[in-house]
Design a protein around this motif. Structure first.
Motif, PDB file in Angstrom:
ATOM      1  N   VAL A 325      22.585 -11.627   0.572  1.00  0.00           N
ATOM      2  CA  VAL A 325      22.724 -10.260   0.069  1.00  0.00           C
ATOM      3  C   VAL A 325      23.848 -10.132  -0.955  1.00  0.00           C
ATOM      4  CG1 VAL A 325      21.687  -9.092   2.046  1.00  0.00           C
ATOM      5  CG2 VAL A 325      24.112  -9.683   2.101  1.00  0.00           C
ATOM      6  N   GLY A 326      24.901 -10.948  -0.786  1.00  0.00           N
ATOM      7  CA  GLY A 326      25.979 -10.892  -1.776  1.00  0.00           C
ATOM      8  C   GLY A 326      25.498 -11.272  -3.154  1.00  0.00           C
ATOM      9  N   GLY A 327      24.661 -12.305  -3.222  1.00  0.00           N
ATOM     10  CA  GLY A 327      24.102 -12.715  -4.500  1.00  0.00           C
ATOM     11  C   GLY A 327      23.135 -11.695  -5.066  1.00  0.00           C
ATOM     12  N   VAL A 328      22.346 -11.058  -4.195  1.00  0.00           N
ATOM     13  CA  VAL A 328      21.404 -10.049  -4.670  1.00  0.00           C
ATOM     14  C   VAL A 328      22.151  -8.853  -5.245  1.00  0.00           C
ATOM     15  CG1 VAL A 328      19.513  -8.502  -4.028  1.00  0.00           C
ATOM     16  CG2 VAL A 328      19.667 -10.778  -2.989  1.00  0.00           C
ATOM     17  N   ALA A 329      23.174  -8.368  -4.529  1.00  0.00           N
ATOM     18  CA  ALA A 329      23.945  -7.221  -5.024  1.00  0.00           C
ATOM     19  C   ALA A 329      24.641  -7.551  -6.338  1.00  0.00           C
ATOM     20  CB  ALA A 329      24.961  -6.780  -3.979  1.00  0.00           C
ATOM     21  N   ALA A 330      25.181  -8.767  -6.448  1.00  0.00           N
ATOM     22  CA  ALA A 330      25.817  -9.175  -7.703  1.00  0.00           C
ATOM     23  C   ALA A 330      24.796  -9.223  -8.828  1.00  0.00           C
ATOM     24  CB  ALA A 330      26.490 -10.533  -7.532  1.00  0.00           C
ATOM     25  N   ASP A 331      23.581  -9.673  -8.526  1.00  0.00           N
ATOM     26  CA  ASP A 331      22.532  -9.716  -9.544  1.00  0.00           C
ATOM     27  C   ASP A 331      22.149  -8.311 -10.009  1.00  0.00           C
ATOM     28  OD1 ASP A 331      22.474 -12.451  -9.441  1.00  0.00           O
ATOM     29  OD2 ASP A 331      20.661 -12.578  -8.202  1.00  0.00           O
ATOM     30  N   LEU A 332      22.095  -7.353  -9.083  1.00  0.00           N
ATOM     31  CA  LEU A 332      21.762  -5.980  -9.473  1.00  0.00           C
ATOM     32  C   LEU A 332      22.811  -5.416 -10.430  1.00  0.00           C
ATOM     33  CD1 LEU A 332      20.513  -4.418  -6.103  1.00  0.00           C
ATOM     34  CD2 LEU A 332      19.203  -5.621  -7.858  1.00  0.00           C
ATOM     35  N   VAL A 333      24.077  -5.678 -10.136  1.00  0.00           N
ATOM     36  CA  VAL A 333      25.141  -5.258 -11.045  1.00  0.00           C
ATOM     37  C   VAL A 333      24.940  -5.908 -12.406  1.00  0.00           C
ATOM     38  CG1 VAL A 333      27.617  -5.406 -11.517  1.00  0.00           C
ATOM     39  CG2 VAL A 333      26.829  -4.781  -9.230  1.00  0.00           C
ATOM     40  N   GLY A 334      24.666  -7.210 -12.402  1.00  0.00           N
ATOM     41  CA  GLY A 334      24.501  -7.937 -13.663  1.00  0.00           C
ATOM     42  C   GLY A 334      23.321  -7.460 -14.476  1.00  0.00           C
ATOM     43  N   ILE A 335      22.218  -7.115 -13.809  1.00  0.00           N
ATOM     44  CA  ILE A 335      21.035  -6.632 -14.532  1.00  0.00           C
ATOM     45  C   ILE A 335      21.367  -5.383 -15.325  1.00  0.00           C
ATOM     46  CG2 ILE A 335      18.773  -5.543 -14.196  1.00  0.00           C
ATOM     47  CD1 ILE A 335      18.374  -7.545 -11.849  1.00  0.00           C
ATOM     48  N   VAL A 336      22.062  -4.436 -14.694  1.00  0.00           N
ATOM     49  CA  VAL A 336      22.394  -3.185 -15.376  1.00  0.00           C
ATOM     50  C   VAL A 336      23.464  -3.411 -16.439  1.00  0.00           C
ATOM     51  CG1 VAL A 336      23.321  -0.853 -15.073  1.00  0.00           C
ATOM     52  CG2 VAL A 336      21.728  -1.799 -13.389  1.00  0.00           C
ATOM     53  N   ALA A 337      24.499  -4.184 -16.111  1.00  0.00           N
ATOM     54  CA  ALA A 337      25.589  -4.397 -17.059  1.00  0.00           C
ATOM     55  C   ALA A 337      25.117  -5.102 -18.325  1.00  0.00           C
ATOM     56  CB  ALA A 337      26.715  -5.191 -16.385  1.00  0.00           C
ATOM     57  N   GLU A 338      24.153  -6.023 -18.187  1.00  0.00           N
ATOM     58  CA  GLU A 338      23.680  -6.769 -19.353  1.00  0.00           C
ATOM     59  C   GLU A 338      22.608  -6.018 -20.128  1.00  0.00           C
ATOM     60  OE1 GLU A 338      22.442 -10.614 -18.051  1.00  0.00           O
ATOM     61  OE2 GLU A 338      24.380 -11.096 -17.140  1.00  0.00           O
ATOM     62  N   ALA A 339      21.703  -5.364 -19.414  1.00  0.00           N
ATOM     63  CA  ALA A 339      20.612  -4.679 -20.098  1.00  0.00           C
ATOM     64  C   ALA A 339      21.054  -3.363 -20.728  1.00  0.00           C
ATOM     65  CB  ALA A 339      19.460  -4.413 -19.127  1.00  0.00           C
ATOM     66  N   GLU A 340      22.012  -2.707 -20.086  1.00  0.00           N
ATOM     67  CA  GLU A 340      22.459  -1.404 -20.574  1.00  0.00           C
ATOM     68  C   GLU A 340      23.980  -1.328 -20.509  1.00  0.00           C
ATOM     69  OE1 GLU A 340      20.246   1.934 -19.058  1.00  0.00           O
ATOM     70  OE2 GLU A 340      18.546   0.660 -18.496  1.00  0.00           O
ATOM     71  N   PRO A 341      24.660  -1.997 -21.457  1.00  0.00           N
ATOM     72  CA  PRO A 341      26.127  -2.042 -21.434  1.00  0.00           C
ATOM     73  C   PRO A 341      26.734  -0.641 -21.424  1.00  0.00           C
ATOM     74  CG  PRO A 341      25.245  -3.528 -23.092  1.00  0.00           C
ATOM     75  CD  PRO A 341      24.104  -2.701 -22.618  1.00  0.00           C
ATOM     76  N   ARG A 342      27.893  -0.563 -20.827  1.00  0.00           N
ATOM     77  CA  ARG A 342      28.601   0.711 -20.745  1.00  0.00           C
ATOM     78  C   ARG A 342      28.951   1.219 -22.143  1.00  0.00           C
ATOM     79  NH1 ARG A 342      34.275   1.598 -17.396  1.00  0.00           N
ATOM     80  NH2 ARG A 342      34.449   3.852 -17.692  1.00  0.00           N
ATOM     81  N   ILE A 343      28.684   2.502 -22.393  1.00  0.00           N
ATOM     82  CA  ILE A 343      29.051   3.128 -23.659  1.00  0.00           C
ATOM     83  C   ILE A 343      30.514   3.559 -23.567  1.00  0.00           C
ATOM     84  CG2 ILE A 343      28.553   4.984 -25.291  1.00  0.00           C
ATOM     85  CD1 ILE A 343      26.300   2.945 -24.963  1.00  0.00           C
ATOM     86  N   PRO A 344      31.381   3.081 -24.445  1.00  0.00           N
ATOM     87  CA  PRO A 344      32.794   3.440 -24.354  1.00  0.00           C
ATOM     88  C   PRO A 344      33.008   4.947 -24.522  1.00  0.00           C
ATOM     89  CG  PRO A 344      32.473   1.587 -25.854  1.00  0.00           C
ATOM     90  CD  PRO A 344      31.115   2.139 -25.553  1.00  0.00           C
ATOM     91  N   GLU A 345      34.055   5.441 -23.877  1.00  0.00           N
ATOM     92  CA  GLU A 345      34.436   6.832 -24.062  1.00  0.00           C
ATOM     93  C   GLU A 345      34.956   7.018 -25.490  1.00  0.00           C
ATOM     94  OE1 GLU A 345      34.248   9.445 -21.909  1.00  0.00           O
ATOM     95  OE2 GLU A 345      33.122   8.089 -20.595  1.00  0.00           O
ATOM     96  N   PRO A 346      34.798   8.209 -26.077  1.00  0.00           N
ATOM     97  CA  PRO A 346      35.328   8.440 -27.425  1.00  0.00           C
ATOM     98  C   PRO A 346      36.845   8.247 -27.464  1.00  0.00           C
ATOM     99  CG  PRO A 346      33.893  10.244 -26.738  1.00  0.00           C
ATOM    100  CD  PRO A 346      34.131   9.403 -25.520  1.00  0.00           C
ATOM    101  N   TRP A 347      37.327   7.683 -28.566  1.00  0.00           N
ATOM    102  CA  TRP A 347      38.773   7.595 -28.743  1.00  0.00           C
ATOM    103  C   TRP A 347      39.343   8.993 -28.934  1.00  0.00           C
ATOM    104  CZ3 TRP A 347      41.824   9.404 -32.689  1.00  0.00           C
ATOM    105  CH2 TRP A 347      43.185   9.065 -32.606  1.00  0.00           C
ATOM    106  N   ARG A 348      40.476   9.235 -28.297  1.00  0.00           N
ATOM    107  CA  ARG A 348      41.173  10.510 -28.454  1.00  0.00           C
ATOM    108  C   ARG A 348      42.664  10.250 -28.549  1.00  0.00           C
ATOM    109  NH1 ARG A 348      37.121  11.866 -24.647  1.00  0.00           N
ATOM    110  NH2 ARG A 348      35.709  13.514 -25.373  1.00  0.00           N
ATOM    111  N   PRO A 349      43.368  11.026 -29.361  1.00  0.00           N
ATOM    112  CA  PRO A 349      44.827  10.879 -29.437  1.00  0.00           C
ATOM    113  C   PRO A 349      45.473  11.251 -28.110  1.00  0.00           C
ATOM    114  CG  PRO A 349      43.972  12.214 -31.260  1.00  0.00           C
ATOM    115  CD  PRO A 349      42.862  12.061 -30.282  1.00  0.00           C
ATOM    116  N   LEU A 350      46.705  10.765 -27.908  1.00  0.00           N
ATOM    117  CA  LEU A 350      47.457  11.161 -26.730  1.00  0.00           C
ATOM    118  C   LEU A 350      47.734  12.665 -26.783  1.00  0.00           C
ATOM    119  CD1 LEU A 350      50.041   8.221 -26.593  1.00  0.00           C
ATOM    120  CD2 LEU A 350      48.090   8.572 -25.069  1.00  0.00           C
ATOM    121  N   PRO A 351      47.837  13.320 -25.630  1.00  0.00           N
ATOM    122  CA  PRO A 351      48.055  14.764 -25.631  1.00  0.00           C
ATOM    123  C   PRO A 351      49.423  15.166 -26.163  1.00  0.00           C
ATOM    124  CG  PRO A 351      48.157  13.885 -23.400  1.00  0.00           C
ATOM    125  CD  PRO A 351      47.660  12.778 -24.271  1.00  0.00           C
ATOM    126  N   GLU A 352      50.404  14.286 -26.091  1.00  0.00           N
ATOM    127  CA  GLU A 352      51.740  14.583 -26.614  1.00  0.00           C
ATOM    128  C   GLU A 352      52.392  13.299 -27.081  1.00  0.00           C
ATOM    129  OE1 GLU A 352      54.020  14.559 -22.281  1.00  0.00           O
ATOM    130  OE2 GLU A 352      53.542  16.468 -23.240  1.00  0.00           O
TER     131      GLU A 352
END
Length: 460
Positions: A325-352
């Motif tokens: 099960v450890g390998g299966v769960a790791a594979d599920l994470v990998g499938i999503v991370a590789e097929a649909e990479p995380r979209i970075p948050e927009p860059w924003r200046p520091l508040p102060e």
């Protein structure tokens, strides 16, 4: 404001379903359920079963075995954060009379206390906890397998001791503390020490024939903090969100980060998996996953979280063996991370802007090695080599105007500004190392001094 996660693409969903279908079929599991979370929301769930039209869902309980240890570790860290104990305290200070009181709480959390892996017979996972009514019955006569602090050696009795420690310091049962301090704040209504319908039954599948045998489901008694809990994919993904970011109602983000840091050397030759404080750390396919696996007769479970890609996966099945099960769960994470990479948050200046801190940013030299100092949120800074790898770290501000390292080579080290009598900056001091604005700046207090002849070419 963070946007809600988008629906997974059809190809990704099919790949996830194919992975768990293969695992259930090849592993010959009576049933298997899995779910994936991104940005704090379940974006996919699926299940397979040997019984038509009777597959489990995200609300079906399975026994989660040693994932229970992560909950126990959180309860201990809460006691530390409240000032009721220190992780370097010997167990004897808070729980006297165990016979192993010289081991530290930190060593117990990270399985480096040198204790035995299992309780002495009969097989504790398949027999009632009433057979082990006292801690002495759990520990047995041969309590030490290794010198404390010298190596990682997984210990179920070690987490029994931590459960007893929680009860002693908190003045409430382990189960009461768990319910009040973790399950209720995180709205984990389907996690419990005893099964609640709907729940799966535990089965053993014959290794050489397609036949099954029901497994006993015992109350583990004193061993409960090591592996008692039942839960669902839905609840465990709520827990995953907490382990990724922290929750001040339960445990701060800083304390959760500490749980994820490897606490002791792993087994010889095993560089891919380590153990933090109640959390396993797995390095696979270029990703670092944190979480835990679990097993008890009739059940296997795994929870993995990819912090960088913001993807978590849970796999639960009701078989004693056959599915990794450890390998299966790791594979599920990998499938999503590789097929649909995380979209970075927009860059924003520091508040102060802290103008004095801004003036410190830019190049600094450790001898002749160029580094860059950058500002980070909350008055922190980051110091990294300008090129290539090497020593670097993020630092968080202290009230006295210094910074303390959060990670890397300089974790725990102090960074401070050393000024001249007129208030101008002479150099940065980092754990006694001097960083100057110019390579070996003659105007800075460089230990050993700087040759008065200055930089020169080759004389021929």
């Amino acid at each position: 404001m963070t946007s809600l996660p988008e629906q997974l693409l059809p190809g990704t969903r099919r790949a996830l379903l194919h992975r768990i279908a293969t695992a259930q079929s090849e592993g010959r599991a009576p049933s298997l359920v899995a779910a994936v979370q991104r940005q704090g929301q379940i974006v996919w769930s699926g299940s397979r079963s040997c019984v038509d039209d009777h597959a489990p869902d995200t609300d079906t309980q399975f026994r989660i075995g040693s994932i229970t240890k992560t909950f126990t570790a959180v309860l201990v860290l809460r006691l530390r954060d409240e000032g009721l104990l220190n992780l370097d305290d010997p167990l004897e200070k808070h729980l006297p009379g165990t016979g192993v009181g010289d081991v530290t709480i930190h060593q117990l959390l990270g399985h480096s206390a040198g204790l035995a892996a299992e309780s002495p017979g009969p097989w504790w996972e398949r027999t009632p906890g009433a057979l082990r009514p006292e801690l002495a019955d759990v520990l047995g006569e041969q309590t030490r397998m290794h010198v404390p602090g010298h190596r990682h050696h997984y210990s179920n009795p070690g987490y029994t001791l931590l459960g007893a420690l929680i009860e002693k310091v908190r003045g409430a049962s382990w189960e009461q503390a768990l319910q009040r301090e973790i399950l209720e704040p995180l709205d984990m209504r389907r996690t419990s020490s005893q099964p609640r319908s709907p729940h799966a039954g535990g089965w053993a599948v014959h290794p050489w024939a397609d036949v099954m045998l029901p497994e006993p489901m015992e109350d583990l008694g004193l061993m409960a903090p090591a592996g008692q809990l039942w839960s669902t994919t839905g609840d465990l993904l709520r827990f995953a969100a907490f382990l990724a970011e922290g929750d001040d109602r339960v445990l701060s983000a800083a304390s959760v980060r500490q749980m994820r840091e490897p606490s002791a050397p792993g087994e010889s030759g095993d560089w891919e998996i380590a153990y933090g404080l109640g959390l396993q750390v797995l390095r696979t396919d270029g990703r670092t996953l944190i979480g835990h696996t679990g097993s008890l007769p009739g059940f296997l479970a795994s929870l993995w979280i990819d912090i960088e890609n913001d993807v978590s996966a849970v796999v639960l099945t009701n078989t004693t063996a056959g599915v990794v099960v450890g390998g299966v769960a790791a594979d599920l994470v990998g499938i999503v991370a590789e097929a649909e990479p995380r979209i970075p948050e927009p860059w924003r200046p520091l508040p102060e802007v802290d103008t004095e801190l801004l003036a410190l940013t830019g190049p600094w030299y450790w001898g002749t090695r160029a580094n860059i100092l950058r500002m980070t949120a909350g008055g922190g800074v980051e110091l990294r080599p300008m090129q290539g790898g090497g020593r670097g770290a993020r630092f968080i501000a202290r009230p006295d105007g210094t910074w303390v390292g959060l990670d890397g080579y300089y974790a725990g080290e102090t960074l401070r500004v050393v000024r001249n009598e007129d208030g101008s900056v002479n150099h940065l001091d980092l754990g006694s190392f001097v960083f100057t604005r110019e390579p070996y700046d003659p105007a800075a207090a460089v230990p050993g001094g700087v040759d008065g002849g200055g930089w020169r070419g080759l004389e021929v």
